[in-house]
Design a protein around this motif. Structure first.
Motif, PDB file in Angstrom:
ATOM      1  N   PRO A   1       1.138  -1.326   2.783  1.00  0.00           N
ATOM      2  CA  PRO A   1       1.749  -1.428   1.450  1.00  0.00           C
ATOM      3  C   PRO A   1       1.335  -0.299   0.507  1.00  0.00           C
ATOM      4  N   SER A   2       0.079   0.123   0.570  1.00  0.00           N
ATOM      5  CA  SER A   2      -0.376   1.234  -0.269  1.00  0.00           C
ATOM      6  C   SER A   2       0.302   2.535   0.152  1.00  0.00           C
ATOM      7  N   ALA A   3       0.468   2.723   1.448  1.00  0.00           N
ATOM      8  CA  ALA A   3       1.152   3.917   1.939  1.00  0.00           C
ATOM      9  C   ALA A   3       2.605   3.928   1.489  1.00  0.00           C
ATOM     10  N   GLN A   4       3.268   2.790   1.588  1.00  0.00           N
ATOM     11  CA  GLN A   4       4.671   2.708   1.174  1.00  0.00           C
ATOM     12  C   GLN A   4       4.820   3.023  -0.315  1.00  0.00           C
ATOM     13  N   ALA A   5       3.893   2.538  -1.122  1.00  0.00           N
ATOM     14  CA  ALA A   5       3.957   2.791  -2.565  1.00  0.00           C
ATOM     15  C   ALA A   5       3.829   4.277  -2.870  1.00  0.00           C
ATOM     16  N   ALA A   6       2.903   4.947  -2.194  1.00  0.00           N
ATOM     17  CA  ALA A   6       2.704   6.378  -2.438  1.00  0.00           C
ATOM     18  C   ALA A   6       3.884   7.201  -1.939  1.00  0.00           C
ATOM     19  N   VAL A   7       4.383   6.869  -0.763  1.00  0.00           N
ATOM     20  CA  VAL A   7       5.508   7.606  -0.188  1.00  0.00           C
ATOM     21  C   VAL A   7       6.751   7.467  -1.065  1.00  0.00           C
ATOM     22  N   ALA A   8       6.923   6.304  -1.656  1.00  0.00           N
ATOM     23  CA  ALA A   8       8.073   6.090  -2.547  1.00  0.00           C
ATOM     24  C   ALA A   8       7.955   6.906  -3.831  1.00  0.00           C
ATOM     25  N   GLY A   9       6.733   7.311  -4.179  1.00  0.00           N
ATOM     26  CA  GLY A   9       6.512   7.952  -5.470  1.00  0.00           C
ATOM     27  C   GLY A   9       6.510   9.459  -5.465  1.00  0.00           C
ATOM     28  N   THR A  10       6.309  10.084  -4.294  1.00  0.00           N
ATOM     29  CA  THR A  10       6.248  11.550  -4.277  1.00  0.00           C
ATOM     30  C   THR A  10       6.696  12.100  -2.932  1.00  0.00           C
ATOM     31  N   LYS A  11       7.409  13.205  -3.002  1.00  0.00           N
ATOM     32  CA  LYS A  11       7.806  13.946  -1.796  1.00  0.00           C
ATOM     33  C   LYS A  11       7.076  15.287  -1.727  1.00  0.00           C
ATOM     34  N   ARG A  12       6.131  15.491  -2.647  1.00  0.00           N
ATOM     35  CA  ARG A  12       5.461  16.787  -2.750  1.00  0.00           C
ATOM     36  C   ARG A  12       3.974  16.712  -2.427  1.00  0.00           C
ATOM     37  N   ILE A  13       3.253  15.758  -3.034  1.00  0.00           N
ATOM     38  CA  ILE A  13       1.808  15.668  -2.826  1.00  0.00           C
ATOM     39  C   ILE A  13       1.523  15.161  -1.409  1.00  0.00           C
ATOM     40  N   PRO A  14       0.625  15.811  -0.681  1.00  0.00           N
ATOM     41  CA  PRO A  14       0.297  15.355   0.679  1.00  0.00           C
ATOM     42  C   PRO A  14      -0.240  13.922   0.692  1.00  0.00           C
TER      43      PRO A  14
END
Length: 325
Positions: free
Chosen positions: A101-114
């Motif tokens: 769930p934490s990974a999904q939240a981050a991936v949904a929020g940025t396409k730039r930051i690693p």
């Protein structure tokens, strides 16, 4: 007087420029790594510590050249999204996400930051990466996926007469749903049938386990974060009703499961941290294919076996990486 003033001014300007360059270089040399976990429990905490240890091994040190942030969502997906937005706003050099769930939240929020995920069972099922190959995106990481066939072989070794296997899981966690669907496919090979019990929140784990009493011969738990965070509630039911508990998280054996064949989460964190180092040193996450752990260990708890009415074979005990007495 005028000549002196010009010289002084030039000297001062040169010093200011040099100091500015020095401070700028210092600021550039400090790397920011932000870590977010869906919940805190021993396995995920070990993974987090492993990430930091890998950074330290590579020469990154808090207070020197590393800015380290860590926040837990305490099992709340809304909070996970808030943490992701904060870390994205902070412009971290890398965001490490622990749990799907934490990974999904981050991936949904940025396409730039690693983004480097860890303790994620299936990044493809969780829609973090399009495949198990290098993604070409800003996402990579390390999976804790386990071969379910070997897990069911362990179930049969611990409870040879088992016919009905129960599982407590969060139907809102994509990886847990994937495990349940995979179990339905392979269980007939082991002469087992699956009985499900949903636990959408950590507080539901105990009641979900109780709903399996009289319906199952053994309870198997995957790395579902709700379940692992409240594992003691499951252990109470197992001990009180003499239902054997078998886990896929080795830390759960220390907490009362009879056995687990799983990854070492500190090692998983080390593996993840080494990917983070590669990214901090210039590699693109999209060029690094998702990894899995090959360090699978068998843990056994003899006291738990006695409480849950199971006698383990000497052969199984001798094959264990660690035996808890």
């Amino acid at each position: 007087m005028t000549t002196f003033s010009k010289k002084a001014l030039l000297t001062l300007s040169a010093l200011t420029l040099a100091m500015g360059t020095s401070f700028g270089a210092l600021a550039e040399s400090v790397k920011s790594v932000a870590v977010t976990a869906i919940v805190e429990h021993p396995a995920l905490d070990s993974a987090r510590d492993g990430v930091l240890d890998a950074l330290n091994e590579a020469g990154y040190s808090e207070g020197k050249n590393l800015k380290w942030q860590y926040q837990s969502a305490q099992g709340n997906t809304g909070t996970a999204a808030q943490i992701a937005r904060k870390f994205i706003g902070d412009q971290a050099d890398a965001i490490v996400t622990i749990g799907t769930p934490s990974a999904q939240a981050a991936v949904a929020g940025t396409k730039r930051i690693p983004i480097v995920f860890t303790a994620v069972t299936d990044p493809v099922q969780g829609q973090l990466t399009p495949s198990w190959e290098a993604s070409g995106t800003n996402v990579t990481g390390v999976s804790d996926v386990l071969e379910l066939g070997k897990q069911m072989e362990l179930v049969k070794q611990v409870v040879p007469e088992a016919k009905r296997i129960g599982i407590v899981y969060n139907p809102g966690e994509a990886n847990s749903v994937a495990v349940v669907e995979a179990l339905k496919e392979i269980l007939p090979q082991y002469d087992l049938t699956l009985v499900e019990a949903a636990a959408p929140r950590s507080v539901d784990v105990g009641s979900a386990a109780r709903s399996l009493v009289g319906k199952v011969d053994v309870i198997y738990t995957n790395t579902d974060n709700n379940v692992v965070s409240a594992y003691e509630a499951l252990v109470k039911v197992g001990n009180d009703m003499q239902i054997p508990l078998i886990a896929s998280d080795t830390d759960s054996v220390k907490r009362g499961a009879i056995a687990a064949l799983g990854v070492n989460y500190h090692d998983l964190g080390l593996q993840t941290g080494r990917i983070v180092v590669r990214i901090l040193e210039g590699e693109k996450p999209g060029d690094i294919k998702p990894q899995t752990s090959e360090n699978i260990q068998l843990f056994i708890n003899l006291a738990a076996a006695e409480k849950q009415g199971v006698t383990l074979s000497e052969e199984l005990i001798e094959s264990a990486t660690e035996v808890i007495r």
